[in-house]
Design a protein around this motif. Structure first.
Motif, PDB file in Angstrom:
ATOM      1  N   ILE A  23       0.830  -1.201   0.000  1.00 18.04           N
ATOM      2  CA  ILE A  23       0.000   0.000   0.000  1.00 18.04           C
ATOM      3  C   ILE A  23       0.869   1.257   0.000  1.00 18.04           C
ATOM      4  O   ILE A  23       0.659   2.185  -0.787  1.00 18.04           O
ATOM      5  CB  ILE A  23      -0.948   0.006   1.227  1.00 18.04           C
ATOM      6  N   GLY A  24       1.850   1.313   0.881  1.00 13.63           N
ATOM      7  CA  GLY A  24       2.620   2.538   1.106  1.00 13.63           C
ATOM      8  C   GLY A  24       3.523   2.955  -0.037  1.00 13.63           C
ATOM      9  O   GLY A  24       3.605   4.148  -0.369  1.00 13.63           O
ATOM     10  N   ILE A  25       4.207   2.009  -0.649  1.00  8.91           N
ATOM     11  CA  ILE A  25       5.154   2.364  -1.715  1.00  8.91           C
ATOM     12  C   ILE A  25       4.448   2.999  -2.914  1.00  8.91           C
ATOM     13  O   ILE A  25       4.897   4.044  -3.400  1.00  8.91           O
ATOM     14  CB  ILE A  25       6.036   1.155  -2.079  1.00  8.91           C
ATOM     15  N   PRO A  26       3.328   2.442  -3.390  1.00  7.35           N
ATOM     16  CA  PRO A  26       2.626   3.146  -4.476  1.00  7.35           C
ATOM     17  C   PRO A  26       2.100   4.525  -4.057  1.00  7.35           C
ATOM     18  O   PRO A  26       2.091   5.447  -4.879  1.00  7.35           O
ATOM     19  CB  PRO A  26       1.469   2.204  -4.832  1.00  7.35           C
ATOM     20  N   LEU A  27       1.675   4.658  -2.803  1.00  2.00           N
ATOM     21  CA  LEU A  27       1.217   5.971  -2.350  1.00  2.00           C
ATOM     22  C   LEU A  27       2.344   6.992  -2.433  1.00  2.00           C
ATOM     23  O   LEU A  27       2.118   8.155  -2.765  1.00  2.00           O
ATOM     24  CB  LEU A  27       0.687   5.904  -0.917  1.00  2.00           C
ATOM     25  N   MET A  28       3.564   6.554  -2.121  1.00  2.00           N
ATOM     26  CA  MET A  28       4.718   7.459  -2.168  1.00  2.00           C
ATOM     27  C   MET A  28       5.107   7.825  -3.591  1.00  2.00           C
ATOM     28  O   MET A  28       5.343   8.989  -3.891  1.00  2.00           O
ATOM     29  CB  MET A  28       5.945   6.814  -1.498  1.00  2.00           C
ATOM     30  N   PHE A  29       5.227   6.806  -4.444  1.00  2.04           N
ATOM     31  CA  PHE A  29       5.844   7.015  -5.749  1.00  2.04           C
ATOM     32  C   PHE A  29       4.866   7.186  -6.906  1.00  2.04           C
ATOM     33  O   PHE A  29       5.266   7.597  -7.994  1.00  2.04           O
ATOM     34  CB  PHE A  29       6.820   5.882  -6.051  1.00  2.04           C
ATOM     35  N   ALA A  30       3.602   6.864  -6.676  1.00  2.00           N
ATOM     36  CA  ALA A  30       2.573   7.073  -7.702  1.00  2.00           C
ATOM     37  C   ALA A  30       1.398   7.772  -7.034  1.00  2.00           C
ATOM     38  O   ALA A  30       0.250   7.336  -7.127  1.00  2.00           O
ATOM     39  CB  ALA A  30       2.162   5.743  -8.326  1.00  2.00           C
ATOM     40  N   SER A  31       1.693   8.866  -6.350  1.00  2.00           N
ATOM     41  CA  SER A  31       0.700   9.506  -5.491  1.00  2.00           C
ATOM     42  C   SER A  31      -0.519  10.024  -6.260  1.00  2.00           C
ATOM     43  O   SER A  31      -1.648   9.849  -5.806  1.00  2.00           O
ATOM     44  CB  SER A  31       1.341  10.609  -4.650  1.00  2.00           C
ATOM     45  N   ALA A  32      -0.324  10.650  -7.405  1.00  2.00           N
ATOM     46  CA  ALA A  32      -1.479  11.165  -8.156  1.00  2.00           C
ATOM     47  C   ALA A  32      -2.371  10.020  -8.633  1.00  2.00           C
ATOM     48  O   ALA A  32      -3.600  10.094  -8.551  1.00  2.00           O
ATOM     49  CB  ALA A  32      -1.007  12.011  -9.331  1.00  2.00           C
ATOM     50  N   TRP A  33      -1.756   8.963  -9.115  1.00  2.00           N
ATOM     51  CA  TRP A  33      -2.516   7.817  -9.602  1.00  2.00           C
ATOM     52  C   TRP A  33      -3.315   7.155  -8.476  1.00  2.00           C
ATOM     53  O   TRP A  33      -4.510   6.890  -8.616  1.00  2.00           O
ATOM     54  CB  TRP A  33      -1.566   6.809 -10.259  1.00  2.00           C
ATOM     55  N   THR A  34      -2.654   6.876  -7.330  1.00  2.00           N
ATOM     56  CA  THR A  34      -3.338   6.210  -6.222  1.00  2.00           C
ATOM     57  C   THR A  34      -4.383   7.125  -5.591  1.00  2.00           C
ATOM     58  O   THR A  34      -5.436   6.656  -5.160  1.00  2.00           O
ATOM     59  CB  THR A  34      -2.338   5.714  -5.160  1.00  2.00           C
TER      60      THR A  34
END
Length: 136
Positions: A23-34
């Motif tokens: 959950i956390g890594i995509p929130l960090m690195f793909a924040s607009a998408w998530t």
């Protein structure tokens, strides 16, 4: 702690760590998408919220590191388990409320439900550890 019980809880906390990292890594690195997946607001106009969403992803990832620390030796670091209970309860309440208020999409209920299940598991772990300590 008996070896089977220790292995079970170790795997349980590794699962919690992996979930947080997933959950956390995509929130960090793909924040607009998530953000666009989770909320009804347009990520392009969300402004500072996207940065805070990314920061939240870092916190989720970091808490996953805490679960990994517990997984290495479940007999220790129970303070991290209490921190995890608080963090996951926060997610359950906030994500559910944001869905109920019409701010977040229904998909946020999935991680909220998983976090709720981990809260129950964490509490069961602490009760099990307490009973084992009293029996020793």
């Amino acid at each position: 702690m008996r070896s089977y019980v220790g292995r079970f809880w170790s795997k349980f906390f590794w699962a919690a760590a992996l979930f947080n990292w997933l959950i956390g890594i995509p929130l960090m690195f793909a924040s607009a998408w998530t953000f666009g997946i989770a909320y009804y607001d347009d990520p392009a106009t969300a402004g500072m919220a996207i940065n805070l969403w990314s920061d939240f992803g870092f916190c989720v990832t970091l808490i996953g590191v805490g679960y990994a620390i517990v997984a290495v030796d479940p007999r220790r670091n129970h303070g991290l388990v209490w921190l995890g209970i608080c963090a996951k309860l926060f997610d359950v309440v906030v994500l559910s409320w944001r869905w109920y208020a019409g701010i977040a999409r229904p998909i946020v209920l999935l991680p909220a439900a998983i976090d709720g299940a981990f809260v129950l598991g964490f509490m069961l772990f602490l009760l099990t550890i307490r009973k084992q300590a009293q029996a020793a």
